[in-house]
Structures are given as C-alpha cells and as structure tokens.
Design an enzyme around this catalytic site. Structure first.
Site, PDB file in Angstrom:
ATOM      1  CB  CYS A 225      -0.929  -0.014   1.208  1.00  0.00           C
ATOM      2  SG  CYS A 225      -0.060   0.042   2.781  1.00  0.00           S
TER       3      CYS A 225
ATOM      4  CB  ALA B 243       3.988  -0.406   2.266  1.00  0.00           C
TER       5      ALA B 243
ATOM      6  NE  ARG C  13      12.215  -1.110   2.079  1.00  0.00           N
ATOM      7  CZ  ARG C  13      12.554  -1.168   0.795  1.00  0.00           C
ATOM      8  NH1 ARG C  13      11.995  -2.038   0.014  1.00  0.00           N
ATOM      9  NH2 ARG C  13      13.457  -0.360   0.308  1.00  0.00           N
TER      10      ARG C  13
ATOM     11  CG  HIS D 191       7.462   5.027  -4.057  1.00  0.00           C
ATOM     12  ND1 HIS D 191       7.390   4.157  -5.106  1.00  0.00           N
ATOM     13  CD2 HIS D 191       7.767   4.283  -2.966  1.00  0.00           C
ATOM     14  CE1 HIS D 191       7.644   2.925  -4.688  1.00  0.00           C
ATOM     15  NE2 HIS D 191       7.879   2.978  -3.385  1.00  0.00           N
TER      16      HIS D 191
HETATM   17  S1  SF4 Z   1      -1.394  -1.622   6.037  1.00  0.00           S
HETATM   18 FE1  SF4 Z   1      -2.364   0.136   6.987  1.00  0.00          FE
HETATM   19  S2  SF4 Z   1      -2.064   1.800   5.583  1.00  0.00           S
HETATM   20 FE2  SF4 Z   1      -1.646  -0.076   4.468  1.00  0.00          FE
HETATM   21  S3  SF4 Z   1      -3.539  -0.655   3.485  1.00  0.00           S
HETATM   22 FE3  SF4 Z   1      -3.539  -1.619   5.486  1.00  0.00          FE
HETATM   23  S4  SF4 Z   1      -4.519  -0.177   6.813  1.00  0.00           S
HETATM   24 FE4  SF4 Z   1      -3.982   0.898   5.035  1.00  0.00          FE
END
Ligand code: SF4
Ligand code: SF4
Lengths: 470, 546
Positions: free
Chosen positions: B64, B67, B98, B198
C-alpha cells in the site's frame, strides 16, 4: 504527565504511544486460523496493504507460502462502501482457487466505515444458491470474522475466527442422523506452533477416540516440497469434522483468556450441550497433567504408558537440572495464555520470572500471573498492554538472567546483554520457529533443555577455567 | 526452427493460453498488462498497461501507499523520528523489516530505525478522533529524544475519521519550533500500490525538508544519489567506490542517510537517480527549483557501475577525476573478471525471470547478462509505463482517478537558491555529444525481442510460467519465495536480498555471481525425489487423490 491526558486502557501503561509493539493486529490471527482449515483461503476486506503485510509477516515465521486475498479498496470504495469489491473478490478467489471455504476478515478500514459484511455475505450466499440450483458448481463455505484492530490483538482475531467457523458449521452435517456416530472429542488448540499441532495429534490419537483438532495448520503451514503444484497447500481441519463438533462428548480449549463472546466451546455448550473445558496451555508438568486428566475425563480412557514414561523422564530431567535453574531470573512476554503457561513451567524449575508482559489489554492477567508465581521470593512486575521499549525501561533494574519469548525481544535481550531463548511467535531470525515443540510432556522437555543449556552455557563461558563437565 | 523463433511462437501461444482461464473482463485487462517485447527503430516498444488497480481477489505482490511512503522512502533515514498514526498492525509490520542498513556518524548519534512508534489507535479514538493522541505521542517523542525532525504517517482509518496529520504537525511545530514536524497523507487506499506512497513522500520531503540549510559538504565534485535504499549495504559499497574516485556523495535518498544531509541536499551540482520509480519526482522538482541537472545511473552490475561512474566523472568534466575514475574501475575489475569468468562457465545459458520492484527487475538483468544468463520474462510490481517503455512516453500517460488523488506540486525557480549548474550552451553541447539528461530508457528497450513482460504478476500466472518455462532461478520477494521453491526452483529475494548482499558496485557484483552460482547449482533441489520414487510401481499411489 502527558499520558494522563489520554484515557489509557491499562494502569500499567505509562506511555500514550506504543513503542515497539508486543502484539499484532487482529486479521493476522484470523488468517492463521483460516489457513488451518482444509481448503480454506483467507480474504481480507479492506485495502490490499493489510493483506500484503500480513502475508509477508506470516511467511517470515513459517517460511511457507501463505496466500491471502484482498478486496482491494480504492479511495472511492472507502467512501462509498466495499460491497461490490467483496463480491468480485469472492468470485475471483472461487474461480482461481476452487477453495472449500473462504474466510473473510474485516480490517480497521472496513470497520471504520461500518461495512455490514454479514449482510453482504448472506446476500451473496442467497444469490449463489440460486446459481447452484441453476446448475452452477458447488461454491465454497463462507466465514466471517470481524477483526477491527483498534479493539484487541491478533489473539482476538484468532479466537473470533474459530468462533465464526464453529458457529457457522457445527451442527450442519448432512450425514444421515440415524447412523450412530462414534463418540468423538473436540480440541481447540490456541495459537501454537505447527510442531505443537503434530504433537497434539499424537496425544489425541493415543486416547483412541476420533477427534476434531481446530485449527490444524500442522501441514498447511509446514509442508514438504511439492510433486505437483498445489493451489492451496494440503492439510487443515476438514469441514465435515467441524460440522460434527456439535455432537462431541466435550470440547477442550487450550488457554483460559478467551473472552466469552469469542469462545467457540461456550457456544457449543449452550447450543448443543457439548461440555466445555478450558485448560491452561499444556506447558510444564502441572499444566500438562491437567490437560491429560481432562482428556481422560472426556474420553473415559486411561493415559497411555508411553506418556507416563515421558513424564517420568521429564521429572528426572527437572531433578538433574534444578541446580542450574534455581533462583535464576527471567523476563517472559507474549500472548497471554502462552505467557501464563511459560511462567508456570519456569516456576516448576525454580526460576523466578521478574518481568512478565503481554501486549494485550487484560484485567485478569496480573492476578493470574501472581497466583501462578505465588512462590516467587519477590513479587514480579506484571504488565498488560505492554510494549518492548517500556519493558526495557523496567527491566534494567531487575537484573534478569535471560529473556524468553519471540524474536521481537531481540533488542531487549541485546540491550540487557543477556540471552534470548526463542519460543512462541514470531520467530524470524532463526530457522524452524514453527517447528519448536512447546506442548505436552515432550514439549516441556524440549523447553527444559533449551533453558537449562542456555544457563549452562552462561556458566561455562563466564568461567575462567572453562569446565567441560559442569 | 531456431531458438528465438521457437520462443516467439511459444510466448504468443502461452499468453493466450494463460488468458483463457480468466473471466472475460479480467482477461481483457490482463491482456494489456502482458506484453511480448519487440524493440523497433527509435526504441519503440509495445505499450503496456501499468500502474493500474489490481482486481479484487487476485493475489498481487503489491503493498500500500503507507508501505511505499514510510517503509520504502522514509524508512531508511535514521534520525527522522517516525510515528505511525493508526491502529497497531501497519506500524508493527513496517518495523525494520526491510533490512536497510545505516551507520550513525558516532556511536551516540541518533538512530531510530529499530524503533517503531505507533499511536495504536483504539476504538474511542476511531469514534472521537485521534488527533489528541497523536499530539501526546509527539510530546512523548520530543521528551524522549528531542529529534531534529518528526514524520507522521497516516494509515487507512486516519483519513476517514477526519484526523488531519498536517494540522497536527503545524500545531506541534509551533510548540516545538526547533523541530521540523511534518505529516504524510499516505493512507493505504490511495493509489494502486506503494508507488503512490513514494510520490507522497517525495512531495513532502521536497516541500518541508530539502533546502533548509545551505551548508555544503566539503568537496569539489558533489552529487546525490536518489532512490538507493541501502538494502544489504549497497549504499556502503557505492560510497566506497565514489570516494575512491574522488567524488563527494552528499546525500543518499535515503539509504544510510541523515536529516542534515537531506536539508542541504540542494547544494550539490548533480542528482543521479538509481530507482527511477520511487524518486524521479524529487529529481525533477529539484531541477526546476534549484537548477540541479539529473540523470539515471545504475550501480547494479559491474559494467553498469563502471558506466555510471564514467558518466558522473564526465559530467564534472575534470580530467584528473576522469583518470582517477578509470584507475578505480580498472583496479576493481580485476577481481570481478576473475569470479565472473569462473561462474560464467557454469551458469552460461541458464534462464531467469524477475518480478520485483519498480527498477530492480530491470537493474538485475545486468548482473545476469554478465553471467551469461538469459532473462526470459520480467515485470514490475508497482512501476508505471515510463519504467517499462522509457520516459519518452510520459506525455502520453493517462491520469486516472487513482493517480489524481496524489498531489502534483507546482514548482517554480527558487529566487535565491536557483543556480544553473552548467550554462545553457554547455548543456546543449553535452547533449549533442550524446550525453543524456533526465533520461530513463525503461526496461523493455533493453530486453530481447520476444521476452515476456508482465506487469503486476499474480500467483496463478507465476504457476503457469513455471510450468511452461521451468526457469533456473526466479527473482521476486518473500511472498513468492516459498511457493516457488516448493516447486523445486530457487528464488532469490530482491527486496531483502535474503538478508545477504551487498549486490551493488564491484564487490556486490562478485557477491551476486557467487550467490546465483550457489543457488542454481544447489544439490538440494535434486534431492526432492527419493530414489524409490523413480520406479513407477512404488509411486503408483503417491499422487494426491483428491
Ligand atoms: S497496512 Fe495500513 S495503511 Fe496499508 S492498506 Fe492496510 S490499513 Fe492501510
Ligand atoms: S489497518 Fe488494521 S488491519 Fe490493516 S494492517 Fe493496520 S492494523 Fe492491521
């Protein structure tokens, strides 16, 4: 003080923020359960990031493929609702995987916008029964676990998923009711390792009564290499077996911290009169004795000599190792039930847990720990709602000898310059975390060797002479 | 039929075979995301559909926006204290996973990389708002560390409950004027993948961080590397090499970096871009605002490293620098050639597939090339069309709803700090001599005709690829690792490097040759069948029965 500006859930909490958390989010636990059901694939209803993170995290511990689908929310889904996404995801997953079941979980996102997933699923099921009637192929069973992570931890998700599966399937077996079923037993395992599940199979089989072990990822999350491609790794509790849980002689649940509203065994008891017994996780002699006694009680069968022999060896080992263990101090952290059991085991060895922590918010944690550790010479510091930075701050004055728990305690142990004995979950900095045996007499023996050898190693390497017999 | 033709027939057939299994709508989309490469005159390549939403229920490799923003771009910076504003999972999963490495200046210099701070939102805050808790978390962070800078990262629920991380950042900055506090609207549902994050990260770093301090690092030839995250110590190796050449690496965005280097990053004379996807925005914006030219480099592959070093030295145009650079290359290549020759003899002709990242699937082809191994299929996880086809397609990329929700900044010349690094005539001259700026040719232009290019590869397609081509090694991430290895094919992770590396630069090339050699020649995959399984009578009922 800043922290007081915000209502914190637990009195042991001195910080508002969580710094290096000692818990995971709820859908994680639910996904592990769903992967422990035969032919079942988890589907996370929310943005794809959650599912990607959760897959990756699980894989880092199990070192096995873990497929988890997502309904891929977009910004407009987040505003207008995710029903279409969910339906599309269900049908795409069905087509690709031909699963026996799909385990849907929610996320913080879908919960925040108040998605009525049970209603969506009910409608989807209704529509498809039409499709099936019209000659469509049989479609998978659907489970739904509501798993907002702003309420609880991965363990709440874990229990909720079990509850969702049992409450959906138990009592729906279509097998003819006239045929007399053999007596059988239910065991709900709690969050244990793949090796532990294999051990539970061995223990259960020795009582010579058919059983349902739920969940069962002993194979699905610890399989061999493949001769042929497997869409979903084999293994897992068979659905038919779950359907029959309603007619079992009893349900044993490992772990005592399950909230009532998530407790599948309580549900079976009140709906079908299946006797429910909760026992502590069988780690340590006392806990394992309680588990075996319960098995005898439900099955009416004696404990086999084989286990009595292991128990004997375990006692023998305790006696041999006592001099290395007695009076040593430990830090223990992790999931509530796991920590309770480890503390019980350590105190059998004469080791004093000085700091005991769990990431979950729990009213009863402290009193339970204190009752297990009542023989401690000094009162241990017990924290619920704990994180690793707070643990480190508190641990500095307690002069512990070792830390016992998951890989997440690495910095804690490193900072304190004491060894970390890895067990529980997650273990992503050693091989075979999912193959660690914790449960039963054999599991206890394994942990005993680990603990004792670590202490012996400290003694040996800190000795100037370097004894080879110690 | 010769090999290439054979492969050509194969790929066409294979593609349609793969698509037939999809429902019509999905097939229609995937058809445009799976392309058979063909490089025509003027580096024209077929159009690919990229940066497009993954279909619900299809198992993607993508993550996402949060991330991409917190995990990828800002994560490797050691002294910007990062607070995840949201429920616990998002922050927990992005906690030093990472394997970016960092080397604080002194043992006492701050390093928050192993520290994961989260507001761990609870139900009350989801209902009544979490800003108060966020402020308390900032107060705590200040009391604990008094960091120079604090970044706040929004996760999915935050946007929906109406918390404004920017407003909180402003308010708290007023309270702590000596700390730079900024927020990122990187809610996970924004954009189609980490790529959106990004962009969010680039924008904020550009507006709130870069340009705050005009102190340059000492050195005659000063440059930045953008898009190098120091996985497995890559940046350390690059630092070593450029230092030997006599070039000052001012700042790396963001491997082994610190805040001071960021705020003064606009003082250099050149920006180079490693991972085009994650950070080209920043290079572009810094050029417009400060007049810093940029071009693409690649330090993955020994030859590519040499080429990039030469280009950097040529940019500065200093004879002594160019000579020193040649000397370094020559010296380093001795050891590289030795291992390369040895390994190549064993690995020549072996086949590889790469499905990873927004640049790695391209960069690592260099190393395989050097070993004589052929890339038969490749694709990115979260790249855009320009990363496949080259920047020449930028004007033709359609802006869809998903890209629209990421802000495009309007950038102008900085009245004080803008300084053309070279005169217009100089730049023109260099260009006519073949020196390229603002360039990225994309992955496809450098791949063989008929190679398969697949964007956002999913599990089902991976299974098909393996069945059809049985490559000798696959490069991807941890989510793919075990499913591929169960099928008897080694998988090299190019996100975490399987906790090995470095693989960049000259030492990195040697490490990689050895690693791939080890993988493709590992005995264990030959042991998967027990000896008795070879006789059919014994294995007759071995297959799965259902
Ligand atoms: S990990 Fe957190 S920020 Fe990423 S999609 Fe899931 S809820 Fe949303
Ligand atoms: S949003 Fe919730 S469910 Fe998703 S990763 Fe974060 S904590 Fe877990």
């Amino acid at each position: 003080m800043i922290a007081e500006a915000i209502k914190t859930k637990s009195p042991s909490r001195s910080y508002t923020s969580t710094r290096n958390a000692c818990k995971l989010c709820a859908p994680f636990g639910a996904c592990i359960v769903f992967r422990g059901i035969s032919g079942c694939i988890p589907l996370i209803h929310g943005s794809q990031g959650c599912s990607t993170y959760i897959r990756r995290y699980g894989i880092s511990h199990f070192r096995e493929p873990i497929d988890i689908a997502s309904s891929n929310f977009t910004e407009s889904t987040a505003i207008f609702g995710g029903r279409d996404n969910l339906e599309l995801a269900l049908s795409n997953v069905t087509r690709q995987y031909k699963p026996e079941a799909i385990g849907v979980t929610s996320t913080c996102l879908s919960e925040t916008i108040g998605e009525n997933v049970p209603m969506y699923i009910a409608q989807y099921e209704k529509d498809r029964s039409e499709r099936e009637k019209n000659g469509g192929s049989k479609e998978p069973a659907l489970f739904y676990a509501s798993t907002p992570s702003y309420r609880g931890t991965h363990m709440d998700g874990f229990h909720e998923a079990i509850y969702s599966v049992v409450s959906k399937l138990a009592g729906t077996s279509v097998a003819s009711e006239n045929v007399e079923e053999p007596k059988h037993l239910n065991l709900i395992s709690g969050f244990v390792s793949s090796e532990d599940l294999r051990e539970l199979h061995k223990i259960l089989s020795s009582f010579e009564m058919p059983y349902t072990l739920l969940p069962d990822y002993s194979e699905s999350l610890d399989g061999g290499s493949w001769e042929e491609y497997q869409k979903l790794p084999k293994g897992g509790t068979p659905l038919e077996s779950i359907r029959r849980m309603s007619s079992a002689v009893g349900t044993i649940t490992l772990g005592e911290s399950i909230p009532r509203e998530h407790d599948a065994s309580a549900w079976l008891e009140s709906n079908f009169g299946v006797k429910a017994a909760r026992v502590p996780m069988p780690i340590g002699i006392e806990n394992t004795d309680a588990f075996f006694s319960q098995l005898t009680e439900f099955t009416g069968r004696p404990i086999s000599q084989k286990w009595m022999d292991v128990r004997g060896r375990l006692i023998d080992a305790y006696i041999d190792g006592h001099k290395y263990c007695f009076g040593k101090k430990a830090i223990v952290y992790g999931e509530e039930d796991f920590v309770l059991a480890i503390c019980s085991f350590l105190s059998e060895l004469g080791i004093e847990p000085v700091l005991v922590a769990t990431g979950a918010v729990s009213d009863s944690f402290k009193s339970r720990i204190l009752s297990i550790l009542k023989k401690n010479r000094s009162e241990p510091l017990v924290m619920d709602d704990a994180d690793f930075v707070t643990m480190l701050e508190k641990a500095k004055d307690l002069s512990p000898d070792f830390v016992m728990g998951s890989s997440k305690g690495f910095y804690l142990a490193k900072n304190l310059e004491i060894p970390l004995i890895r067990c529980g979950f997650p273990i992503h900095d050693r091989m075979g975390g999912h193959r660690i045996l914790h449960l039963g007499y054999r599991g206890t023996l394994n942990l005993f060797d680990l603990v004792c050898n670590t202490l012996m190693q400290i003694k040996q390497s800190s000795s100037k002479i370097g004894y080879t017999y110690i | 039929m010769d090999h290439d033709e054979n492969m050509a027939v194969d790929t066409e057939e294979f593609k349609s075979e793969m698509l037939t299994r999809y429902p019509a709508k999905v097939a229609k989309k995937r058809k445009r995301q799976i392309v058979i490469n063909q490089v025509d005159a003027g580096e024209q390549v077929p159009e690919i559909l990229a940066n497009s939403r993954t279909i619900p229920g299809i198992l993607t490799m993508r993550g996402c926006s949060y991330a991409g923003c917190k995990g990828v771009v800002l994560g490797p910076t050691r002294d910007i204290l990062q607070i995840t504003h949201g429920p616990i999972g998002c922050g927990f999963y992005s906690w030093s996973t990472r394997r970016n490495q960092t080397r604080p200046e002194t043992p006492d210099s701050p390093n928050y990389m192993t520290y994961a701070m989260s507001t761990d939102l609870q139900e009350d805050e989801i209902i009544f708002g979490g800003e108060k808790k966020l402020k308390a978390a900032i107060d705590e962070a200040v009391a604990l560390f008094h960091p120079k800078a604090i970044g706040i990262f929004a996760t999915c629920p935050v946007g929906l409950i109406g918390d404004d991380v920017h407003a909180v950042a402003r308010e708290m900055e007023a309270k702590y004027p000596d700390i730079n506090i900024f927020g990122f609207s990187c809610e996970g549902y924004k954009g189609v993948s980490q790529s959106a994050g990004h962009h969010v990260a680039n924008n904020k770093v550009f507006t709130d961080v870069v340009g705050l301090d005009d102190t340059p690092k000492p050195g005659k030839f000063r440059f930045n590397i953008l898009g190098e995250y120091n996985i497995g110590g890559d940046a350390f190796e690059i630092e070593r090499i450029v230092a030997a050449c006599g070039i000052t690496l001012h700042s790396t965005f963001s491997g082994n970096s610190n805040y001071q280097e960021f705020i003064s990053a606009h003082t250099v004379d050149l920006n180079t871009v490693m991972c085009h996807r994650s950070i080209n925005y920043l290079a572009e914006m810094m050029e417009i605002k400060y007049g810093i030219p940029w071009f693409k480099v690649n330090f993955v592959g020994a030859d590519a490293t040499a080429k990039s070093l030469r280009k950097i030295a040529a940019f500065f145009g200093d004879k002594a620098l160019m000579e020193q650079t040649e000397k370094v290359i020559e010296a380093e290549m001795v050891a590289v050639r030795k291992v390369r020759d040895e390994v190549k003899a064993r690995c020549q002709g072996k086949k590889v597939m790469l499905f990873v990242g927004g640049s790695r699937a391209h960069h690592y082809q260099e190393l395989f090339d050097e070993m004589g191994m052929e890339t038969i299929a490749a694709g990115y996880e979260f790249a855009h069309r320009d990363d496949y086809e080259g920047r020449k397609v930028l004007p033709n990329i359609l802006v869809d709803a998903d890209s629209r929700n990421i802000e495009e900044l309007k950038v102008e010349k900085d009245p004080e700090r803008y300084k053309a690094r070279k005169s217009e005539e100089e730049m023109e001259k260099m260009k006519t001599e073949g020196f390229t700026f603002n360039d990225y040719r994309g992955m496809m232009t450098e791949m063989k005709d008929k190679a398969l290019i697949i964007d956002d590869l999913n599990h089902y397609e991976m299974e098909k690829l393996i069945e059809k081509y049985h490559p000798d090694v696959i490069c991807a991430g941890v989510k793919e690792k075990y499913v591929v290895q169960k099928q008897g094919i080694p998988l090299k992770q190019l996100h975490s490097y399987d906790y090995m590396g470095p693989y960049a630069g000259f030492v990195g090339a040697i490490n990689f040759y050895r690693e791939i050699d080890r993988l493709v020649h590992s005995k264990v995959f030959k042991l998967t069948k027990a000896p008795w399984q070879d006789s059919p009578e014994l294995t007759a009922n071995y297959g799965w029965t259902n």
